[in-house]
Write a protein that holds these residues in place. Structure first.
Motif, mmCIF file in Angstrom:
data_model
loop_
_atom_site.group_PDB
_atom_site.id
_atom_site.type_symbol
_atom_site.label_atom_id
_atom_site.label_comp_id
_atom_site.label_asym_id
_atom_site.label_seq_id
_atom_site.Cartn_x
_atom_site.Cartn_y
_atom_site.Cartn_z
ATOM 1 N N GLY A 83 -2.664 12.617 1.867
ATOM 2 C CA GLY A 83 -3.961 11.933 1.990
ATOM 3 C C GLY A 83 -5.112 11.945 1.729
ATOM 4 O O GLY A 83 -6.185 11.312 1.700
ATOM 5 N N TYR A 137 -3.962 8.695 -6.173
ATOM 6 C CA TYR A 137 -4.446 7.904 -5.125
ATOM 7 C C TYR A 137 -3.759 6.862 -4.303
ATOM 8 O O TYR A 137 -3.770 6.895 -3.257
ATOM 9 C CB TYR A 137 -5.931 7.216 -5.924
ATOM 10 C CG TYR A 137 -6.508 6.510 -4.914
ATOM 11 C CD1 TYR A 137 -7.274 7.189 -3.858
ATOM 12 C CD2 TYR A 137 -6.380 5.132 -4.650
ATOM 13 C CE1 TYR A 137 -8.117 6.522 -2.976
ATOM 14 C CE2 TYR A 137 -7.065 4.576 -3.715
ATOM 15 C CZ TYR A 137 -7.859 5.158 -3.050
ATOM 16 O OH TYR A 137 -8.812 4.654 -1.918
ATOM 17 N N ASP A 138 -2.789 6.021 -5.013
ATOM 18 C CA ASP A 138 -2.005 5.047 -4.254
ATOM 19 C C ASP A 138 -0.977 5.749 -3.418
ATOM 20 O O ASP A 138 -0.756 5.406 -2.150
ATOM 21 C CB ASP A 138 -1.215 4.188 -5.575
ATOM 22 C CG ASP A 138 -2.113 3.407 -6.224
ATOM 23 O OD1 ASP A 138 -3.354 3.163 -5.814
ATOM 24 O OD2 ASP A 138 -1.582 2.799 -7.427
ATOM 25 N N GLN A 184 -1.475 8.724 -1.889
ATOM 26 C CA GLN A 184 -2.436 9.340 -0.949
ATOM 27 C C GLN A 184 -2.564 8.422 0.262
ATOM 28 O O GLN A 184 -2.452 8.661 1.495
ATOM 29 C CB GLN A 184 -3.535 9.833 -1.447
ATOM 30 C CG GLN A 184 -3.607 10.887 -2.113
ATOM 31 C CD GLN A 184 -4.854 11.335 -2.746
ATOM 32 O OE1 GLN A 184 -6.081 10.761 -2.272
ATOM 33 N NE2 GLN A 184 -5.166 12.199 -3.654
ATOM 34 N N GLN A 185 -2.886 7.140 -0.142
ATOM 35 C CA GLN A 185 -2.953 6.019 0.627
ATOM 36 C C GLN A 185 -1.755 5.924 1.766
ATOM 37 O O GLN A 185 -1.923 5.427 2.799
ATOM 38 C CB GLN A 185 -3.455 4.754 0.335
ATOM 39 C CG GLN A 185 -4.642 4.877 -0.740
ATOM 40 C CD GLN A 185 -5.785 5.397 0.101
ATOM 41 O OE1 GLN A 185 -5.995 4.888 1.391
ATOM 42 N NE2 GLN A 185 -6.779 6.608 -0.341
ATOM 43 N N GLU A 186 -0.367 5.843 1.190
ATOM 44 C CA GLU A 186 0.763 5.660 1.681
ATOM 45 C C GLU A 186 1.149 6.697 2.387
ATOM 46 O O GLU A 186 1.659 6.708 3.495
ATOM 47 C CB GLU A 186 1.790 5.462 0.500
ATOM 48 C CG GLU A 186 1.768 4.112 -0.090
ATOM 49 C CD GLU A 186 2.837 3.989 -1.276
ATOM 50 O OE1 GLU A 186 3.954 4.634 -1.220
ATOM 51 O OE2 GLU A 186 2.681 3.073 -2.076
ATOM 52 N N ASN A 211 -1.054 6.715 5.777
ATOM 53 C CA ASN A 211 -0.894 5.537 6.900
ATOM 54 C C ASN A 211 0.437 5.807 7.730
ATOM 55 O O ASN A 211 1.607 6.029 7.153
ATOM 56 C CB ASN A 211 -0.540 4.189 6.076
ATOM 57 C CG ASN A 211 -1.665 3.640 5.311
ATOM 58 O OD1 ASN A 211 -2.943 3.814 6.001
ATOM 59 N ND2 ASN A 211 -1.868 3.198 4.378
ATOM 60 N N LEU A 247 -4.590 6.570 10.348
ATOM 61 C CA LEU A 247 -4.670 7.418 8.988
ATOM 62 C C LEU A 247 -4.567 8.867 9.572
ATOM 63 O O LEU A 247 -5.706 9.317 10.108
ATOM 64 C CB LEU A 247 -5.811 6.940 8.472
ATOM 65 C CG LEU A 247 -6.066 5.264 8.000
ATOM 66 C CD1 LEU A 247 -7.407 4.860 7.336
ATOM 67 C CD2 LEU A 247 -4.735 4.823 7.291
#
Length: 174
Positions: A44, A59-60, A62-64, A67, A77
């Motif tokens: 994250g 980065y993408d 990390q967002q997944e 969550n 988060l």
């Protein structure tokens, strides 16, 4: 670091640091494994400039990763870090094709399990330390069962927040 020496792909010996000889032309190969250094994986979030490509995700991803859904079906988060040592270099080299990728996947699965067993209030406030301990125990148990050759030293939660879309509403309720 130590070297796991293989002759024709089979385990031959574990060599300590220093000057050693091996047969050329692919007969002997050596895989260097850092056993004294504490290593980490970040979820994250990312420390850019890391030497390991597995230390953090793009980065993408990390967002997944961060969550998650709590036990009471609220979104949250969660950022965390796993610190580990390679305990058995032979198991580390031979038992898994990509041990760090496997460790990342196991860590994410364990954290999702731990977060999913708690309410949003526990995750955001009082349950952080218990979550760290539970995740450490569960992850170490899985790794021991799979003979990965890794010892988990610490799981540390970072920022734990509600998603940006509901953060204002969450703060208003508080």
């Amino acid at each position: 670091s130590v070297a796991v020496v293989q002759r024709f792909g089979g385990y031959l010996k574990t060599a300590p640091p220093g000057l050693h000889f091996k047969l050329p032309w692919g007969i002997d190969t050596a895989t260097v494994v850092e056993v004294e250094r504490q290593q980490k994986l970040e979820f994250g979030t990312a420390t850019h400039g890391a030497t390991s490509s597995y230390q953090y995700a793009a980065y993408d991803e990390q967002q997944e990763e961060k969550n998650m859904v709590t036990g009471d079906l609220n979104a949250v988060l969660v950022e965390w870090e796993v610190q580990y040592h390679v305990e058995d270099p032979v198991d580390y080299v031979f038992n898994f094709r990509e041990p760090l990728r496997t460790l990342r996947d196991l860590s994410e699965a364990v954290m999702r399990e731990v977060v999913g067993d708690r309410t949003v209030d526990e995750v955001l406030t009082i349950g952080r330390q218990e979550m760290e301990v539970k995740a450490l125990e569960r992850l170490q148990s899985l790794i021991h069962t799979l003979d990965m050759g890794i010892r988990i030293d610490l799981i540390q939660l970072g920022n734990v927040n509600p998603p940006a879309g509901v953060k204002a509403s969450f703060n208003e309720v508080n």
